[in-house]
Motif scaffolding. Structure first.
Motif, PDB file in Angstrom:
ATOM      1  N   VAL A   1      61.885 115.686  24.854  1.00 26.97           N
ATOM      2  CA  VAL A   1      60.466 115.327  24.816  1.00 26.97           C
ATOM      3  C   VAL A   1      59.799 115.662  26.150  1.00 26.97           C
ATOM      4  O   VAL A   1      58.684 116.191  26.197  1.00 26.97           O
ATOM      5  N   GLN A   2      60.491 115.375  27.264  1.00 28.72           N
ATOM      6  CA  GLN A   2      59.930 115.663  28.577  1.00 28.72           C
ATOM      7  C   GLN A   2      59.756 117.167  28.783  1.00 28.72           C
ATOM      8  O   GLN A   2      58.733 117.619  29.327  1.00 28.72           O
ATOM      9  N   ARG A   3      60.751 117.957  28.330  1.00 31.45           N
ATOM     10  CA  ARG A   3      60.639 119.410  28.468  1.00 31.45           C
ATOM     11  C   ARG A   3      59.485 119.946  27.624  1.00 31.45           C
ATOM     12  O   ARG A   3      58.808 120.896  28.010  1.00 31.45           O
ATOM     13  N   CYS A   4      59.276 119.326  26.481  1.00 35.24           N
ATOM     14  CA  CYS A   4      58.155 119.720  25.633  1.00 35.24           C
ATOM     15  C   CYS A   4      56.824 119.404  26.325  1.00 35.24           C
ATOM     16  O   CYS A   4      55.906 120.225  26.330  1.00 35.24           O
ATOM     17  N   LYS A   5      56.720 118.230  26.930  1.00 40.70           N
ATOM     18  CA  LYS A   5      55.495 117.869  27.660  1.00 40.70           C
ATOM     19  C   LYS A   5      55.255 118.824  28.816  1.00 40.70           C
ATOM     20  O   LYS A   5      54.120 119.228  29.085  1.00 40.70           O
ATOM     21  N   THR A   6      56.328 119.195  29.521  1.00 36.92           N
ATOM     22  CA  THR A   6      56.202 120.109  30.667  1.00 36.92           C
ATOM     23  C   THR A   6      55.737 121.481  30.208  1.00 36.92           C
ATOM     24  O   THR A   6      54.852 122.088  30.822  1.00 36.92           O
TER      25      THR A   6
ATOM     26  N   SER B   1      55.152 109.842  23.299  1.00 33.83           N
ATOM     27  CA  SER B   1      56.549 109.695  22.874  1.00 33.83           C
ATOM     28  C   SER B   1      56.697 108.551  21.878  1.00 33.83           C
ATOM     29  O   SER B   1      56.015 107.526  21.975  1.00 33.83           O
ATOM     30  N   LEU B   2      57.612 108.726  20.924  1.00 36.55           N
ATOM     31  CA  LEU B   2      57.955 107.666  19.974  1.00 36.55           C
ATOM     32  C   LEU B   2      59.282 107.005  20.314  1.00 36.55           C
ATOM     33  O   LEU B   2      59.772 106.175  19.558  1.00 36.55           O
TER      34      LEU B   2
ATOM     35  N   ALA C   1      57.709 112.440  18.806  1.00 32.60           N
ATOM     36  CA  ALA C   1      56.460 112.242  19.548  1.00 32.60           C
ATOM     37  C   ALA C   1      55.294 112.579  18.622  1.00 32.60           C
ATOM     38  O   ALA C   1      55.495 113.140  17.531  1.00 32.60           O
ATOM     39  N   TRP C   2      54.069 112.253  19.050  1.00 34.72           N
ATOM     40  CA  TRP C   2      52.912 112.533  18.214  1.00 34.72           C
ATOM     41  C   TRP C   2      51.698 112.891  19.052  1.00 34.72           C
ATOM     42  O   TRP C   2      51.627 112.611  20.253  1.00 34.72           O
ATOM     43  N   CYS C   3      50.725 113.540  18.409  1.00 33.05           N
ATOM     44  CA  CYS C   3      49.434 113.811  19.028  1.00 33.05           C
ATOM     45  C   CYS C   3      48.373 113.798  17.935  1.00 33.05           C
ATOM     46  O   CYS C   3      48.692 113.870  16.740  1.00 33.05           O
TER      47      CYS C   3
END
Length: 311
Positions: A108-113, A124-125, A266-268
């Motif tokens: 999830v962190q790599r996706c955010k980065t 994040s969920l 995770a969601w948006c």
């Protein structure tokens, strides 16, 4: 007024002094042991929580008597709250272990980065706003609504169907990362697609769920539009087809829907652009594919009560 009793014997003073010495000695030993333990040691020494513990606290505290998206990061309630109606969801629940959570958090962190330059606002969920780890799940139904008089009959029928099925506890493995939306397209989710298990347990459980819900005039999950249209023509009516999605038990097909099952991470609120989807597909998923997720029960949340049915 009661009088305070004072000792007139030196032996009692000596006994008290000895007790103090023993108490101080014991405290030093305990303090020494606690400082020598690492945080990991102290965590591992704690007994695990009972399996049903999280079911008792599955509902969050209501902070408003009406739907207020500003209290939930912009999220809107899919099913409006109506007195006498019971929002219902059937699912498989997974509570990742610490080492599994580390893998998920890293992804999830790599996706955010990777998406830092995009206006994606990914939430994040994996943890609550207070930092508490949250269980994850594979959905086996849409969010549906049961009337008060249907609750008991539905739970009883679903439990009997699970008990009579040959499905045993099984393991699934994540395969890829993807983005999917809810049926209303009001939220988009970063998900792990699931590899089809050897004995096809996910499709089997989905059929049980869909068949049970159909008996209560509730829509099926992942039912193709083609099969719905065909069944509606057979009945000679398509009234409120897109909204109600109500069909008989005969309309629930046995098609392979393995490519639909997923676990949300995770969601948006906004639909991910093609660029965001391409960046997401470029994230290394080998750590995810090393996870082996075991399911030994199915859960049904009816209102704020969670029922667990063992496989």
């Amino acid at each position: 007024m009661a009088l305070v009793q004072y000792s007139d014997s030196d032996s009692e003073h000596e006994l008290d002094d000895e007790r103090v010495k023993i108490d101080l000695s014991t405290r030093k030993k305990l303090r020494g042991n606690s400082t020598s333990m690492t945080p990991a040691d102290s965590r591992s020494s704690l007994p695990p929580l009972p399996t049903g513990f999280h079911d008792l606290y599955a509902s969050s505290t209501r902070v408003s008597v009406r739907d207020d998206p500003s209290l939930h990061g912009g999220r809107k309630r899919v099913i409006p709250h109506v007195e006498g109606n019971w929002p219902t969801h059937i699912y498989l629940e997974w509570s990742p272990r610490r080492e599994e959570m580390e893998v998920l958090s890293d992804v999830v962190q790599r996706c955010k980065t990777k998406l830092a330059d995009d206006d994606s606002h990914i939430h994040s969920l994996l943890h609550s706003d207070l930092g508490v780890q949250l269980p994850l799940h594979i959905s086996l139904s849409r969010p549906v609504v049961l009337a008060t008089e249907q609750k008991h009959a539905f739970a009883e029928l679903f439990e009997n169907s699970i008990q009579e099925s040959p499905i045993k506890p099984f393991t699934v493995i994540p395969e890829t990362l993807d983005w999917v939306s809810n049926s209303e397209k009001t939220r988009w989710f970063l998900v792990m697609r699931i590899r089809k298990p050897p004995n096809d347990e996910l499709n089997a459980l989905l059929r049980i769920s869909n068949q049970t819900l159909a008996k209560f005039n509730q829509p099926s999950l992942y039912e193709s539009q083609t099969s719905i249209t065909r069944s509606s023509k057979k009945r000679g009516s398509n009234k409120n087809l897109s909204l109600a999605g109500k069909y008989s038990n005969d309309d629930v097909t046995s098609q392979d829907l393995s490519d639909r099952f997923h676990i949300s991470l995770a969601w948006c609120l906004d639909e991910p652009s093609l660029e965001i989807q391409e960046k997401t597909s470029g994230i290394d998923v080998k750590p995810l594919q090393s996870l082996k997720i075991i399911f030994n029960s199915v859960k049904a949340k009816i209102g704020n009560v969670v029922k667990s049915f063992n496989l």
